[in-house]
Write a protein that holds these residues in place. Structure first.
Motif, mmCIF file in Angstrom:
data_model
loop_
_atom_site.group_PDB
_atom_site.id
_atom_site.type_symbol
_atom_site.label_atom_id
_atom_site.label_comp_id
_atom_site.label_asym_id
_atom_site.label_seq_id
_atom_site.Cartn_x
_atom_site.Cartn_y
_atom_site.Cartn_z
ATOM 1 N N VAL A 175 10.631 5.283 23.813
ATOM 2 C CA VAL A 175 10.727 6.531 22.879
ATOM 3 C C VAL A 175 9.334 7.367 22.966
ATOM 4 N N GLY A 176 8.406 6.918 23.681
ATOM 5 C CA GLY A 176 7.187 7.619 23.877
ATOM 6 C C GLY A 176 6.111 6.902 24.549
ATOM 7 N N ALA A 177 4.862 7.397 24.954
ATOM 8 C CA ALA A 177 4.030 6.525 25.389
ATOM 9 C C ALA A 177 3.573 5.509 24.667
ATOM 10 N N GLY A 178 3.311 4.221 25.116
ATOM 11 C CA GLY A 178 3.148 2.991 24.489
ATOM 12 C C GLY A 178 4.155 2.437 23.830
ATOM 13 N N ILE A 179 5.384 2.788 23.697
ATOM 14 C CA ILE A 179 6.190 2.343 22.848
ATOM 15 C C ILE A 179 7.684 1.934 23.828
ATOM 16 N N THR A 180 7.965 0.703 24.091
ATOM 17 C CA THR A 180 8.827 0.344 24.824
ATOM 18 C C THR A 180 9.888 -0.664 24.077
ATOM 19 N N ASP A 181 11.347 -0.885 24.414
ATOM 20 C CA ASP A 181 12.184 -1.841 23.788
ATOM 21 C C ASP A 181 13.072 -2.296 24.520
ATOM 22 N N LYS A 182 13.681 -3.356 24.531
ATOM 23 C CA LYS A 182 14.855 -3.915 25.373
ATOM 24 C C LYS A 182 16.065 -2.999 25.165
ATOM 25 N N GLY A 183 17.103 -2.914 26.240
ATOM 26 C CA GLY A 183 18.168 -2.675 26.058
ATOM 27 C C GLY A 183 19.364 -3.862 26.201
ATOM 28 N N GLU A 184 20.299 -3.571 26.873
ATOM 29 C CA GLU A 184 21.197 -4.744 26.592
ATOM 30 C C GLU A 184 20.991 -5.708 27.790
ATOM 31 N N VAL A 185 20.503 -5.526 28.889
ATOM 32 C CA VAL A 185 20.104 -6.533 30.077
ATOM 33 C C VAL A 185 18.733 -6.534 30.529
ATOM 34 N N PRO A 186 17.827 -6.971 29.488
ATOM 35 C CA PRO A 186 16.428 -7.002 29.924
ATOM 36 C C PRO A 186 15.933 -8.134 30.761
ATOM 37 N N ASN A 187 16.769 -9.043 30.508
ATOM 38 C CA ASN A 187 16.216 -10.434 31.167
ATOM 39 C C ASN A 187 15.793 -10.290 32.727
ATOM 40 N N GLY A 188 14.415 -10.596 33.194
ATOM 41 C CA GLY A 188 14.185 -10.580 34.462
ATOM 42 C C GLY A 188 13.478 -9.081 34.890
ATOM 43 N N TYR A 189 13.160 -8.441 34.002
ATOM 44 C CA TYR A 189 12.680 -7.086 33.987
ATOM 45 C C TYR A 189 11.588 -6.792 32.971
ATOM 46 N N ASN A 190 10.482 -6.158 33.446
ATOM 47 C CA ASN A 190 9.493 -5.592 32.468
ATOM 48 C C ASN A 190 9.051 -4.204 32.698
ATOM 49 N N VAL A 191 8.771 -3.507 31.583
ATOM 50 C CA VAL A 191 8.312 -2.113 31.649
ATOM 51 C C VAL A 191 6.885 -1.770 30.767
#
Lengths: 114, 115
Positions: free
Chosen positions: A50-66
């Motif tokens: 939702v903005g720089a420095g703020i991330t969150d998981k969706g439905e299928v986050p396993n195996g990924y990073n952002v």
């Protein structure tokens, strides 16, 4: 405006390799998203920001990073690639104060893990 | 049960036909309803957007929402070969608070309009 750009367009990975999918938008959108699209399965949300420095998981986050260090960029990292991650990956962005929250999509990255 | 169900087709129609694409949903909190069009090997692009129940028309396209039945439709009149694409319905709850505009997509319907 280029809109949402993604690189690379195509990639073949071996099992266990890692890679970063790049996404950049030039519309000054605060919201950004990563989806994967498998045949006949629609779009599944992996991560969002939702903005720089703020991330969150969706439905299928396993195996990924952002990460989201700037408004423009939202890279998706695959660690230890698995065949189940073979998919088409789309990055999207939207303006959070828009009533419609219309999401603008990039052209996609086709990833094959073998 | 999936939150949003869409018949994946494929749907093949002759040029000039009226096309009806449909989605059903289970979450009564959905208030914004969208149709995205996705050409082969491209990203989805927003085609139409409606809020709550009712109809919205844009040229040859009409979007219809029936919240009482949890059912949305997209009608394409005088279909053209250039309409051949995958059509995805998408919906979201009312924005506000911690909402981030999360969209829930249907599986997509593959449409081919042949000359």
């Amino acid at each position: 405006n280029a809109g949402v750009t993604q690189t690379p367009k195509f990639r073949i990975l071996k099992i266990g390799q890692s890679m970063t999918l790049q996404c950049t938008q030039d519309m000054n959108h605060n919201y950004m998203y990563w989806y994967r699209q498998d045949p006949g399965m629609g779009l599944k949300l992996i991560y969002y920001s939702v903005g720089a420095g703020i991330t969150d998981k969706g439905e299928v986050p396993n195996g990924y990073n952002v990460s989201r260090s700037t408004t423009e960029d939202f890279p998706l990292r695959l660690e230890l690639a698995a065949p189940s991650q073979t998919s088409v990956y789309f990055c999207a962005s939207s303006y959070g104060r828009s009533v419609s929250y219309e999401q603008y999509f990039g052209p996609g990255t086709r990833l094959t893990v073998t | 049960q999936k939150e949003v169900e869409q018949d994946p087709g494929p749907l093949s129609v002759p040029e000039g036909a009226i096309v009806s694409l449909n989605c059903t949903y289970s979450n009564s909190a959905f208030q914004y309803f969208m149709w995205y069009r996705q050409y082969s090997r491209k990203g989805p692009e927003l085609l139409m957007y409606t809020y709550s129940s009712g109809n919205k028309e844009d040229g040859r396209f009409t979007a219809q929402v029936d919240k009482s039945s949890k059912y949305i439709s997209l009608f394409i009149r005088d279909s053209q070969p250039s309409d051949s694409a995958t059509y995805l319905c998408a919906m979201r709850i009312r924005a506000g608070g911690t909402s981030y505009g999360k969209l829930t997509f249907g599986q997509g319907t593959i449409l081919t309009v042949h000359p």
